[in-house]
Write an enzyme that holds these catalytic residues in place. Structure first.
Site, PDB file in Angstrom:
ATOM      1  N   ASN A 152       0.801  -1.230   0.000  1.00 62.26           N
ATOM      2  CA  ASN A 152       0.000   0.000   0.000  1.00 62.26           C
ATOM      3  C   ASN A 152       0.831   1.275   0.000  1.00 62.26           C
ATOM      4  OD1 ASN A 152       0.776  -0.661   2.622  1.00 62.26           O
ATOM      5  ND2 ASN A 152      -1.095   0.099   3.566  1.00 62.26           N
ATOM      6  N   GLY A 228       2.442  -5.690   7.281  1.00 66.16           N
ATOM      7  CA  GLY A 228       1.635  -6.615   6.485  1.00 66.16           C
ATOM      8  C   GLY A 228       0.423  -7.099   7.255  1.00 66.16           C
ATOM      9  N   GLU A 250       4.072  -4.733  12.313  1.00 61.43           N
ATOM     10  CA  GLU A 250       3.004  -3.735  12.192  1.00 61.43           C
ATOM     11  C   GLU A 250       1.954  -4.367  11.306  1.00 61.43           C
ATOM     12  OE1 GLU A 250       0.458  -1.565  10.844  1.00 61.43           O
ATOM     13  OE2 GLU A 250       1.986  -0.702   9.540  1.00 61.43           O
ATOM     14  N   LEU A 251       0.890  -4.874  11.920  1.00 64.48           N
ATOM     15  CA  LEU A 251      -0.058  -5.743  11.225  1.00 64.48           C
ATOM     16  C   LEU A 251      -1.409  -5.054  11.048  1.00 64.48           C
ATOM     17  CD1 LEU A 251       0.898  -9.020  13.131  1.00 64.48           C
ATOM     18  CD2 LEU A 251       1.951  -8.037  11.072  1.00 64.48           C
ATOM     19  N   CYS A 284      -3.963   0.461   6.794  1.00 68.85           N
ATOM     20  CA  CYS A 284      -4.285  -0.412   7.924  1.00 68.85           C
ATOM     21  C   CYS A 284      -5.086   0.297   9.008  1.00 68.85           C
ATOM     22  CB  CYS A 284      -3.017  -1.021   8.507  1.00 68.85           C
ATOM     23  SG  CYS A 284      -1.806   0.200   9.055  1.00 68.85           S
TER      24      CYS A 284
END
Length: 481
Positions: A152, A228, A250-251, A284
């Site tokens: 992204n 992701g 960092e999900l 996100c």
């Protein structure tokens, strides 16, 4: 847009490397292949690891200010290429040109912030229990790090990882997402131009389940930084278990956008549209689920739908409000969630399909979509959509909003709209998320901290805490007798 194909090479140990097999890269607006990159072998991944390990020995011993100066030279080399990178981001990722300019500018800011932190890396000195002795806590680099980037923000995520990693004395191998690897290869050209010592930054392409996993599982790797999905983060944790490698994950998440009965409804409407449809909903921390009080639900929904219907969709080079989704698979998943939610009883207020017209016949296009009458157990309220779909759930109380938000096993961010400061303070204490936006649209300041709670991640990005994430602690007992 021109679709002239170009082949790129990987950047390993200061050299440009190719492989026998290639990965095709598509323009998400047209579906046409415009570039290819190497599908690297495991031997090439090993070469990148060896290069990073070799470079580490001299890089980590440089004074931090010298490492910062290297980053500033990288920034200066990038600056003249703003137009080039912005147009490449549009072509490869599908974001609008204005969004692409913003991503480029953010990248420079990430790198500059890290460079300027070189004189602010801190340790501690504590009193010793013994005479003529000092107790130090030093902050030292992990070593070879892996930066796994999502599709992204193909450029900004590189800057977000490379800057902190390098200024703290680590080396880094960048492995971009298979859908958006070209930006990373163009970044590598600037790395070479800026004179970054060979091996300090390596850039390698290939699939996540082969090359990515090999990099992560290597005993040379000391830290893996991933931006992701939750599923990807879980796979990383399994892969690093044997070597007990450090991770910074960092999900994903599903941010609630809570609108209580005393909210400024017009400001909330403006904010939710921006916070849902930015980058085609592929952020996100985008507003993923509206929880609006029943006393405002009808008016709020009507005003949101009116505003969403005014959003323009089209050629991202011409700066509409929204471009295409990055991948066809992602688009199919978005549509599947929408149709399942409608079948479960929700009302389609607008959107819900591919836009009409010849220019939308190919590529990954979807109309900005609003679903009302959604219940908290429907697919659009349960699954992270990561696309231009806004489900609206009516709630009867603030307590219900907290319960719906906190029942999830992820917790990245949440939006809260109210003018009651007791409620605000209570929410900050009780909402199980990494970021709370209070009467605020989507934003991310470089000096802040971006992290998740629960399954939304371990570690984080940005600010002093993001930089500290690339340092480990070493205790020193210094006896002077």
């Amino acid at each position: 847009m021109s679709e002239t194909q170009q082949h790129y090479q990987c950047y390993i140990d200061g050299e440009w490397i190719d492989s026998a097999t290639k990965l095709s890269v598509e323009n998400p607006a047209t579906g046409a292949v415009f570039a290819s990159v190497p599908d690297c072998t495991l031997e090439q991944a090993d070469a990148a690891l060896a290069s990073s390990q070799q470079a580490l020995q001299s890089w980590k011993l440089l004074p931090a200010i010298e490492r910062g100066r290297h980053l500033l030279r990288l920034v200066e080399a990038l600056k003249p290429k703003r137009e080039h990178f912005a147009r490449l981001l549009v072509q490869e990722q599908g974001k609008t040109l204005n969004e692409a300019y913003g991503e480029f500018d953010d990248t420079l800011n990430y790198l500059t912030y890290s460079a300027e932190a070189a004189r602010r890396l801190e340790g501690n000195i504590f009193p010793s229990d013994s005479p003529n002795e000092q107790l130090w806590i030093q902050k030292v680099p992990f070593g070879v790090t892996i930066g796994l980037c999502a599709f992204n923000y193909p450029l900004a995520l590189i800057g977000r990882k490379v800057g902190p990693a390098l200024v703290t004395g680590n080396t880094m191998i960048i492995k971009p997402h298979e859908a958006t690897p070209v930006t990373a290869m163009e970044f590598a050209k600037v790395v070479e131009e800026a004179g970054i010592p060979k091996g300090v930054i390596n850039v390698i392409s290939g699939s996540g389940i082969t090359v990515g996993e090999h990099l992560v599982k290597s005993p040379i790797t000391q830290l893996v930084s991933l931006t992701g999905s939750i599923r990807a983060g879980q796979a990383i944790c399994r892969s690093v278990a044997e070597n007990v490698t450090a991770v910074s994950l960092e999900l994903g998440g599903k941010a609630s956008f809570i609108v209580l009965d005393d909210a400024d409804i017009d400001k909330a409407v403006d904010a939710v549209v921006i916070s849902r449809y930015a980058n085609c909903g592929q952020v996100c921390i985008c507003a993923e689920l509206v929880l609006v009080h029943e006393s405002l639900a009808e008016e709020f929904t009507r005003k949101v739908v009116e505003k969403v219907k005014q959003l323009t969709v089209g050629n991202p080079m011409e700066n509409p409000n929204m471009g295409p989704s990055v991948t066809a698979q992602g688009l199919d998943r978005v549509d599947s969630i929408v149709q399942e939610t409608i079948n479960a009883g929700a009302t389609l207020e607008c959107g819900g399909q591919r836009p009409e017209g010849e220019e939308f016949a190919k590529g990954n296009w979807y109309q900005p979509t609003v679903l009302s009458g959604v219940s908290a157990d429907m697919p659009a309220a349960q699954e992270e959509i990561f696309g231009p779909v806004l489900p609206i759930v009516t709630i009867s109380s603030y307590e219900e909003a907290v319960e719906i938000t906190n029942r999830r096993n992820d917790g990245l961010s949440c939006y809260l709209w109210t003018n009651n400061y007791r409620t605000i303070m209570d929410a900050i204490a009780r909402l199980e998320v990494g970021t709370v936006f209070v009467n605020k649209q989507i934003v991310g300041y470089i000096q802040g901290y971006h992290s998740g709670h629960k399954r939304s991640g371990i570690g984080g990005e940005d600010g002093i805490y993001g930089i500290e994430g690339y340092l480990q602690k070493r205790a020193v007992y210094l006896n002077c007798n």
